[in-house]
Design an enzyme around this catalytic site. Sequence first.
Site: not given
Length: 568
Positions: A153, A172-174, A182, A265
């Site tokens: 996930f 670099h944080v998406l 990604w 999760d």
Amino acid sequence: MDAHERLISKASIASPTLLQQLAPLLPKDISFKIYHLSTPPTRTSAIYHAPPAARPDRTYCESHFLTASIRAKSADNEVDFVDVLVYAIEILIYSTAYDTTFFVSKADSTGYLHLLNLPKGTPSPIRDISVTFLKHLIEHHQRPNIRSVVSLFARAQDQYLFPGSVEYSGKHVLDDRGLVRWWCRVLDPLIEQPKTSLQRTRRQWDNIKGYLIIPGLDAHETRSCVPKRLSSSTPTWTIGHPLQEISHHPHDAPPRCLIPHFPDDPKARFLDELDDEITKGQDKLNGQWRSVKTIDQFWEMMAFRQECSAGRMVGFIWIVFNPPVQKEDADQIMSDTQSTAMTVEDRIWDSSLSTIPNTTTFPITPLISFNASSQTQPISSPLKAEDDEVPTASQQSISKRTPRTPPKKKKLTGPIIPREPRIKTENKNYLLAMSEISAYYIWQPDGRGQVIVDESDYKRITELLLRLDFANLKLASSSSRRWINEVRSGASGSMSEAWGQTVTGTKDFQSRIATSAAGVNTLSVGLVRKKRKGNEESQNPSPAPAAFSSAASVNVLGAGMIRKKAKV
């Protein structure tokens, strides 16, 4: 040298298969150091609930933790280069008699990868390391006639495994949508890979399909996160979930038996809350929830959960590897899945089965007792023995009437001879004495980590990483050194000396970038006419290109034929 010592010597040298697969994908002349840590298959609780009047599947868990480091220039003048961790990924492998599930638990980067000063346009090595590591584990844990499933996930967070790394400006944080895209691009090569496996057995997959579901988004919005392929004629990604397809339970089983329960999760937490609705009444007998009746309704309710609402987006991804249906004899199938060094419980399991059907399913877990080893973890519903010796009423009455008398101690006489001390010359990893192949898992040397530890040491090592600091390069280098030395101190024999393997990339991205740039069709110089300032164009008219020389022959209206409208 006995069989046990040969096994230890063979596993003390890590398999170079993973390094051979990484070298052609990494940038040329760039060195990475790979640290691969794993545990042996350990008995754990089942990830799927059992249907009513059935027992949970016997499940084994194998943990893999891989980190990559680089040599970076230090800001301190005393040391020129330091080792710093740049990436880490954790994969848990759950194996049963029916399937093998690869759950991507965590993945994180520190942001110090930009210190390599890679050329602009070079793909991120993190993506290549992730997909190659997954391919490596799938290939070496493949079993005949057994399905393999990759599950994860995608949820965006500032930091997962490297505390303080979000404070570093180079990380670099998406966002949520970017992270889902990604991971889909990372897992897409698993579908594109040839169906022929790289194993020596050359087994083949019947089909490989990807699944994506984002609670709260419709199919059209979800499809925008899936990689597009122009060459593929058949769709390889499906918007939805494969939970009913990969389950070996009947189709009329309750929804709680189809949803896996993984650690940390979001759907597992929702699953636990729904299980509280099952009371001791009729609900416990049929295993049905009161509020959620179907699996589709479960995903609709997931959209209103805290993890999937309030501006957050969570993507659930599966890659399903379906094996071809083998029409082999039952004895032949059992001979492929059994080894000469079977454990006691596997021998009992083998002797309890008279015949096995020629299908892809295995019989349910038999009611056979087993001797739990020191590495066995407790499960929710342990198997009960049927053949335990139960004393009869006459034996119980005799034991009550005749009390046991303690044996008499023998009087020691004679001279006292001291026992010579035995010096421990080497550390032996007795975890390697487990069987490599059983009916529930496969544990080949090529699919193991370079250092193998038990479950308690594995948790201690991974939790140590969560207490370090990676806020700047100085702290990151010291934290990386401390974590690497901690694993080295717990390793045994030659594994501690060779902890960490260096791989140098051989792929030339610079020539590829230059070739692709040169192959772009651009307008020629003669076809591009810049606008001139002032009257330069009338004074120095440039000759028309040959392609436009026919423009002079075009019929135009003369100046005398155009009459302006008179002003009133």
